[in-house]
Design a protein around this motif. Structure first.
Motif, PDB file in Angstrom:
ATOM      1  N   ILE A 174       0.833  -1.197   0.000  1.00  0.00           N
ATOM      2  CA  ILE A 174       0.000   0.000   0.000  1.00  0.00           C
ATOM      3  C   ILE A 174       0.872   1.254   0.000  1.00  0.00           C
ATOM      4  O   ILE A 174       0.529   2.265  -0.618  1.00  0.00           O
ATOM      5  N   GLU A 175       2.017   1.199   0.659  1.00  0.00           N
ATOM      6  CA  GLU A 175       2.940   2.338   0.617  1.00  0.00           C
ATOM      7  C   GLU A 175       3.354   2.621  -0.817  1.00  0.00           C
ATOM      8  O   GLU A 175       3.373   3.776  -1.269  1.00  0.00           O
ATOM      9  N   LEU A 176       3.686   1.565  -1.571  1.00  0.00           N
ATOM     10  CA  LEU A 176       4.053   1.724  -2.978  1.00  0.00           C
ATOM     11  C   LEU A 176       2.913   2.366  -3.765  1.00  0.00           C
ATOM     12  O   LEU A 176       3.120   3.338  -4.504  1.00  0.00           O
ATOM     13  N   LEU A 177       1.692   1.829  -3.591  1.00  0.00           N
ATOM     14  CA  LEU A 177       0.547   2.338  -4.344  1.00  0.00           C
ATOM     15  C   LEU A 177       0.244   3.786  -3.985  1.00  0.00           C
ATOM     16  O   LEU A 177      -0.083   4.605  -4.858  1.00  0.00           O
ATOM     17  N   SER A 178       0.345   4.109  -2.709  1.00  0.00           N
ATOM     18  CA  SER A 178       0.077   5.468  -2.266  1.00  0.00           C
ATOM     19  C   SER A 178       1.087   6.450  -2.857  1.00  0.00           C
ATOM     20  O   SER A 178       0.723   7.551  -3.288  1.00  0.00           O
ATOM     21  N   LYS A 179       2.343   6.052  -2.901  1.00  0.00           N
ATOM     22  CA  LYS A 179       3.366   6.940  -3.449  1.00  0.00           C
ATOM     23  C   LYS A 179       3.200   7.113  -4.962  1.00  0.00           C
ATOM     24  O   LYS A 179       3.536   8.155  -5.519  1.00  0.00           O
ATOM     25  N   LEU A 180       2.674   6.090  -5.640  1.00  0.00           N
ATOM     26  CA  LEU A 180       2.405   6.226  -7.067  1.00  0.00           C
ATOM     27  C   LEU A 180       1.242   7.180  -7.318  1.00  0.00           C
ATOM     28  O   LEU A 180       1.302   8.044  -8.192  1.00  0.00           O
ATOM     29  N   ALA A 181       0.169   7.026  -6.522  1.00  0.00           N
ATOM     30  CA  ALA A 181      -1.067   7.770  -6.782  1.00  0.00           C
ATOM     31  C   ALA A 181      -1.083   9.156  -6.154  1.00  0.00           C
ATOM     32  O   ALA A 181      -1.855  10.016  -6.577  1.00  0.00           O
ATOM     33  N   SER A 182      -0.266   9.384  -5.123  1.00  0.00           N
ATOM     34  CA  SER A 182      -0.244  10.662  -4.403  1.00  0.00           C
ATOM     35  C   SER A 182      -1.655  11.165  -4.101  1.00  0.00           C
ATOM     36  O   SER A 182      -2.078  12.208  -4.595  1.00  0.00           O
ATOM     37  N   PRO A 183      -2.427  10.434  -3.286  1.00  0.00           N
ATOM     38  CA  PRO A 183      -3.810  10.841  -3.035  1.00  0.00           C
ATOM     39  C   PRO A 183      -3.907  12.177  -2.298  1.00  0.00           C
ATOM     40  O   PRO A 183      -3.065  12.502  -1.465  1.00  0.00           O
ATOM     41  N   ASP A 184      -4.946  12.940  -2.634  1.00  0.00           N
ATOM     42  CA  ASP A 184      -5.235  14.190  -1.936  1.00  0.00           C
ATOM     43  C   ASP A 184      -6.050  13.910  -0.679  1.00  0.00           C
ATOM     44  O   ASP A 184      -6.026  14.695   0.278  1.00  0.00           O
ATOM     45  N   ALA A 185      -6.786  12.814  -0.692  1.00  0.00           N
ATOM     46  CA  ALA A 185      -7.499  12.319   0.492  1.00  0.00           C
ATOM     47  C   ALA A 185      -7.418  10.804   0.468  1.00  0.00           C
ATOM     48  O   ALA A 185      -7.409  10.188  -0.603  1.00  0.00           O
ATOM     49  N   ALA A 186      -7.324  10.196   1.640  1.00  0.00           N
ATOM     50  CA  ALA A 186      -7.231   8.744   1.745  1.00  0.00           C
ATOM     51  C   ALA A 186      -8.276   8.245   2.731  1.00  0.00           C
ATOM     52  O   ALA A 186      -8.545   8.898   3.742  1.00  0.00           O
ATOM     53  N   ILE A 187      -8.865   7.104   2.420  1.00  0.00           N
ATOM     54  CA  ILE A 187      -9.885   6.502   3.286  1.00  0.00           C
ATOM     55  C   ILE A 187      -9.414   5.126   3.729  1.00  0.00           C
ATOM     56  O   ILE A 187      -8.986   4.318   2.903  1.00  0.00           O
ATOM     57  N   ILE A 188      -9.506   4.855   5.036  1.00  0.00           N
ATOM     58  CA  ILE A 188      -9.320   3.496   5.563  1.00  0.00           C
ATOM     59  C   ILE A 188     -10.671   3.043   6.086  1.00  0.00           C
ATOM     60  O   ILE A 188     -11.208   3.613   7.037  1.00  0.00           O
ATOM     61  N   THR A 189     -11.246   2.020   5.456  1.00  0.00           N
ATOM     62  CA  THR A 189     -12.617   1.599   5.787  1.00  0.00           C
ATOM     63  C   THR A 189     -12.705   0.908   7.139  1.00  0.00           C
ATOM     64  O   THR A 189     -13.649   1.136   7.896  1.00  0.00           O
TER      65      THR A 189
END
Length: 459
Positions: A174-189
């Motif tokens: 998930i760290e890899l994916l987050s760094k690729l996408a650079s989200p402006d907001a993130a949700i943890i369900t």
């Protein structure tokens, strides 16, 4: 989707060979399957253990691909084709997706992860944001280290909001994916039991899900399930991001002030907008919580609560997620065979238990996978929560499913609980008890393919 020339690609990823003769070639989209190449795609082959996609490069270009990547350590790069040599094709795919995402200056990204409900929250979030913005979302299960980059490269230039689901099987993904996408907001369900086999504990799962903050843009916001202490414990006071919580408890930023369960969904009110009624055409109290995640995220982007309610009223979930179907003999089926964990199975059982108007209620439950060393105990405990006053029959399928049956027998008795290793025998046993008008829930992990049971009983 990405629309760049080969020359522009050389500025986005490192190309090892001279491609100036191909500079003017236009790339429109990306494909990793030579059989589905169309238009002017960039074909990206992977060197796998069983098959090597490089052997299909020529076929892909003959089928219309404008160019193809080629991994440096794979011999035989054809000199007569528009082949771009890179150190590693998977890494190049990821780097290209990152460069493309960063070039889309007007887009905002919402990243979503969690043990349960992330696909549902993705669908709800996309529906809510679509009331104001041009939205794209992750399609299907394109949520891993290959699927997410492909999703990002499919984004249109005019898209304003990208809702991206992020899955995982181990730490660091998930760290890899987050760094690729650079989200402006993130949700943890939420934090559930999925991946216990790989990570060992719910604490480790919480750590893995928190990785979504690794790529969160400066000043971004983490929206998380506030009823989960493991998440609250991991929020650092000196974090560079903001936080917003959702859940059933009144201590959350967003919580329901009332919930009314209907046969075809839920009606609820929330603390932030007491005069707006939300009509959710999706079953289950847990889906009200999922809707709150979407609402909390939408509130960050100036979407009115009235628009949010309009969006949620139109939401359509991915198939095999609490999907209503008409069945034989006047029965009704709830097809929830896409995935399962102890948390989601208990929620589905609770939902069925509370629905009125059926002659009998039957639950058909299969193995829940990837639960680690305590998998038998998790299945047994799931069976123990089944209320004999509200559920008439329990049928289980699979080696682990029989432990659900064992847990249920203490309350329901052996005459109402049946376990099988054969789908044919399971189908026959269910057929034998059907009289007409029953409600049947079918739920298991994806690998059990219990949609085959649904297909038999649906009309």
């Amino acid at each position: 989707m990405i629309r760049r020339t080969v020359e522009q690609l050389t500025k986005m990823i490192k190309i090892e060979n001279d491609v100036t003769s191909w500079n003017e070639r236009l790339i429109e989209g990306v494909s990793i399957d030579s059989r589905t190449v169309e238009g002017s795609r960039l074909f990206i082959p992977f060197a796998g253990e069983n098959t090597d996609g490089h052997q299909y490069v020529r076929q892909a270009i003959e089928n219309g691909a404008s160019a193809a990547l080629w991994q440096k350590n794979v011999p035989g790069a054809p000199a007569d084709l528009p082949v771009l040599i890179v150190e590693d094709t998977l890494l190049a795919l990821q780097q290209l997706s990152k460069a493309y995402r960063d070039s889309l200056e007007n887009i905002k990204v919402i990243g979503i992860t969690g043990s349960n409900g992330k696909t549902t929250v993705k669908d709800m979030t996309a529906a809510v944001f679509a009331e104001k913005y041009r939205v794209q979302k992750t399609e299907g299960n394109y949520n891993n280290h290959i699927g997410l980059p492909l999703t990002m490269l499919s984004l249109r230039e005019e898209t304003e909001i990208a809702v991206l689901e992020m899955g995982m099987s181990s730490r660091g993904e998930i760290e890899l994916l987050s760094k690729l996408a650079s989200p402006d907001a993130a949700i943890i369900t939420n934090i559930g039991e999925s991946h216990l086999q790989d990570l060992g504990s719910r604490e480790a799962i919480a750590d893995a899900k928190m990785e979504i903050t690794a790529g969160l843009s400066s000043g971004g916001t983490l929206v998380y399930f506030g009823d989960e202490p493991l998440l609250a414990e991991r929020i650092q006071e000196d974090s560079l991001y903001q936080t917003v919580t959702f859940g059933l408890a009144t201590t959350n930023s967003f919580y329901p002030s009332s919930i009314q369960q209907l046969e075809n969904g839920s009606v609820f009110l929330i603390n932030k907008a007491p005069d707006i009624q939300f009509n959710l055409p999706v079953l289950g109290k847990h889906n009200v919580t999922n809707a709150l995640a979407a609402i909390a995220a939408a509130n960050l982007f100036d979407i009115s609560f009235k628009s949010m309610a309009d969006g949620l009223s139109k939401v359509a979930l991915t198939k095999m997620r609490l999907e209503w179907l008409e069945g034989k003999k006047g029965t009704r089926l709830i097809n929830d065979a896409y995935n399962a964990s102890p948390t989601s199975v208990k929620a589905a059982i609770s939902l069925v238990s509370d629905l009125p108007g059926y002659s009998k209620k039957i639950v058909v439950l299969g193995d829940m996978l990837e639960l680690g060393l305590d998998e038998e105990l998790f299945h047994y405990q799931t069976g123990q929560v089944i209320d004999p006053q509200k559920i008439d029959y329990v049928f289980t399928y699979g080696a682990l499913g029989q432990f659900i049956g064992s847990g249920a027998k203490a309350a329901l008795g052996p005459e109402r609980v049946f376990s099988f290793q054969s789908k044919e025998e399971l189908i026959q046993a269910i057929d034998d008890v059907l009289e007409g008008g029953e409600l049947i829930l079918v739920k298991a992990s994806r690998g059990m393919k219990l949609e085959e049971i649904v297909e038999h009983f649906s009309v």
